[in-house]
Scaffold this motif. Structure first.
Motif, PDB file in Angstrom:
ATOM      1  N   VAL A  40       6.645 -17.922  11.668  1.00 54.02           N
ATOM      2  CA  VAL A  40       7.407 -16.921  12.410  1.00 54.02           C
ATOM      3  C   VAL A  40       6.549 -16.385  13.550  1.00 54.02           C
ATOM      4  O   VAL A  40       5.359 -16.660  13.632  1.00 54.02           O
ATOM      5  CB  VAL A  40       7.898 -15.776  11.492  1.00 54.02           C
ATOM      6  N   SER A  41       7.167 -15.596  14.403  1.00 52.56           N
ATOM      7  CA  SER A  41       6.430 -15.044  15.538  1.00 52.56           C
ATOM      8  C   SER A  41       5.585 -13.862  15.096  1.00 52.56           C
ATOM      9  O   SER A  41       5.316 -13.699  13.911  1.00 52.56           O
ATOM     10  CB  SER A  41       7.384 -14.679  16.666  1.00 52.56           C
ATOM     11  N   SER A  42       5.223 -13.012  15.986  1.00 55.41           N
ATOM     12  CA  SER A  42       4.019 -12.209  15.826  1.00 55.41           C
ATOM     13  C   SER A  42       4.189 -10.706  15.659  1.00 55.41           C
ATOM     14  O   SER A  42       3.336  -9.953  16.075  1.00 55.41           O
ATOM     15  CB  SER A  42       3.142 -12.472  17.042  1.00 55.41           C
ATOM     16  N   ILE A  43       5.231 -10.250  14.996  1.00 61.40           N
ATOM     17  CA  ILE A  43       5.417  -8.806  14.838  1.00 61.40           C
ATOM     18  C   ILE A  43       4.976  -8.354  13.446  1.00 61.40           C
ATOM     19  O   ILE A  43       5.398  -8.893  12.429  1.00 61.40           O
ATOM     20  CB  ILE A  43       6.886  -8.406  15.080  1.00 61.40           C
ATOM     21  N   PHE A  44       4.109  -7.344  13.426  1.00 63.77           N
ATOM     22  CA  PHE A  44       3.665  -6.703  12.191  1.00 63.77           C
ATOM     23  C   PHE A  44       4.605  -5.523  11.946  1.00 63.77           C
ATOM     24  O   PHE A  44       4.626  -4.578  12.737  1.00 63.77           O
ATOM     25  CB  PHE A  44       2.214  -6.226  12.352  1.00 63.77           C
ATOM     26  N   PRO A  45       5.429  -5.559  10.878  1.00 63.57           N
ATOM     27  CA  PRO A  45       6.439  -4.522  10.674  1.00 63.57           C
ATOM     28  C   PRO A  45       5.845  -3.131  10.455  1.00 63.57           C
ATOM     29  O   PRO A  45       4.776  -2.999   9.843  1.00 63.57           O
ATOM     30  CB  PRO A  45       7.171  -4.979   9.413  1.00 63.57           C
ATOM     31  N   PRO A  46       6.549  -2.098  10.918  1.00 65.69           N
ATOM     32  CA  PRO A  46       6.092  -0.733  10.641  1.00 65.69           C
ATOM     33  C   PRO A  46       5.980  -0.511   9.129  1.00 65.69           C
ATOM     34  O   PRO A  46       6.838  -0.949   8.365  1.00 65.69           O
ATOM     35  CB  PRO A  46       7.194   0.150  11.227  1.00 65.69           C
ATOM     36  N   GLY A  47       4.910   0.131   8.711  1.00 64.50           N
ATOM     37  CA  GLY A  47       4.733   0.485   7.310  1.00 64.50           C
ATOM     38  C   GLY A  47       4.349  -0.667   6.394  1.00 64.50           C
ATOM     39  O   GLY A  47       4.289  -0.496   5.178  1.00 64.50           O
ATOM     40  N   CYS A  48       4.076  -1.833   6.940  1.00 61.32           N
ATOM     41  CA  CYS A  48       3.693  -2.991   6.129  1.00 61.32           C
ATOM     42  C   CYS A  48       2.299  -2.750   5.540  1.00 61.32           C
ATOM     43  O   CYS A  48       1.393  -2.325   6.243  1.00 61.32           O
ATOM     44  CB  CYS A  48       3.706  -4.246   6.995  1.00 61.32           C
ATOM     45  N   ASN A  49       2.151  -3.003   4.247  1.00 60.43           N
ATOM     46  CA  ASN A  49       0.875  -2.774   3.559  1.00 60.43           C
ATOM     47  C   ASN A  49       0.052  -4.051   3.497  1.00 60.43           C
ATOM     48  O   ASN A  49       0.572  -5.113   3.146  1.00 60.43           O
ATOM     49  CB  ASN A  49       1.117  -2.266   2.139  1.00 60.43           C
ATOM     50  N   ILE A  50      -1.224  -3.938   3.812  1.00 53.79           N
ATOM     51  CA  ILE A  50      -2.137  -5.073   3.758  1.00 53.79           C
ATOM     52  C   ILE A  50      -2.734  -5.155   2.357  1.00 53.79           C
ATOM     53  O   ILE A  50      -3.313  -4.184   1.861  1.00 53.79           O
ATOM     54  CB  ILE A  50      -3.250  -4.943   4.810  1.00 53.79           C
ATOM     55  N   LEU A  51      -2.561  -6.318   1.737  1.00 54.90           N
ATOM     56  CA  LEU A  51      -3.095  -6.569   0.407  1.00 54.90           C
ATOM     57  C   LEU A  51      -4.250  -7.558   0.490  1.00 54.90           C
ATOM     58  O   LEU A  51      -4.372  -8.302   1.469  1.00 54.90           O
ATOM     59  CB  LEU A  51      -2.018  -7.179  -0.494  1.00 54.90           C
ATOM     60  N   THR A  52      -5.050  -7.611  -0.556  1.00 58.56           N
ATOM     61  CA  THR A  52      -6.031  -8.688  -0.658  1.00 58.56           C
ATOM     62  C   THR A  52      -5.272  -9.977  -0.971  1.00 58.56           C
ATOM     63  O   THR A  52      -4.119  -9.939  -1.439  1.00 58.56           O
ATOM     64  CB  THR A  52      -7.057  -8.432  -1.780  1.00 58.56           C
TER      65      THR A  52
END
Length: 180
Positions: A39-51
């Motif tokens: 998919v293209s390159s948008i990081f959604p608002p509120g997205c949580n980064i996990l290990t």
């Protein structure tokens, strides 16, 4: 469908067949058992980064997963290849961020990773209307972006490798895997 979580991974694979070297890189990154859709390159608002370890717990073999992936391949002996994904996250949870993918020849992991991170941060900065001089070095622009108070963080993940000395295919990947 808006992803609520994301994790980052990277891998390298070597094999006599191009496709098998890619599969081996996916295996090294622990994502070989999923059906990956780019998919293209948008990081959604509120997205949580996990290990990676936390993120993999949400996935099942055969599942369709969405990814931002950078890939590079060579069968030239000793040719340096690299692939990186950059991320820039805005301050607050109400605006989207950017992910970028970048692959290079003859650039080390730091150079390739910094370039991918710079790409993501620059895309975000232009969206947010942050003024900057694109000709100044990434480290200086990073300080400008953070000083604006509108870019909270940026990062990258990168994998590099030298081409196999016996002309086997060498593949490197870096990926951001979305969890919906």
């Amino acid at each position: 469908m808006i992803p609520s979580k994301i994790f980052f991974t990277k891998g390298v694979g070597v094999h006599k067949d191009l496709l098998a070297s890619f599969e081996t890189a996916l295996r090294d990154a622990s994502i070989e058992k999923y059906n990956i859709v780019m998919v293209s390159s948008i990081f959604p608002p509120g997205c949580n980064i996990l290990t990676k370890e936390e993120g993999l717990k949400y996935l099942k073999p055969g599942q369709i997963v969405y990814s931002i992936m950078a890939k590079n391949q060579t069968n030239e002996p000793n040719r340096l290849i690299s692939a990186a994904v950059g991320l820039a996250i805005p301050s607050g949870n109400n605006h989207y961020g950017y992910l970028s993918e970048y692959h290079a020849f003859d650039m080390n992991e730091k150079e390739t990773g910094d370039y991918a991170e710079d790409l993501a941060a620059t895309m975000l900065a232009t969206t947010l209307g942050i003024e900057f001089d694109p000709s100044i070095a990434w480290d200086e622009r990073k300080d400008i972006y953070r000083a604006s108070g509108r870019i909270f963080n940026s990062m990258n993940i990168c994998k590099s490798a030298y081409g196999d000395k016996n002309h086997l295919w060498t593949t490197v990947i870096a990926a951001a895997i979305f969890i919906i």
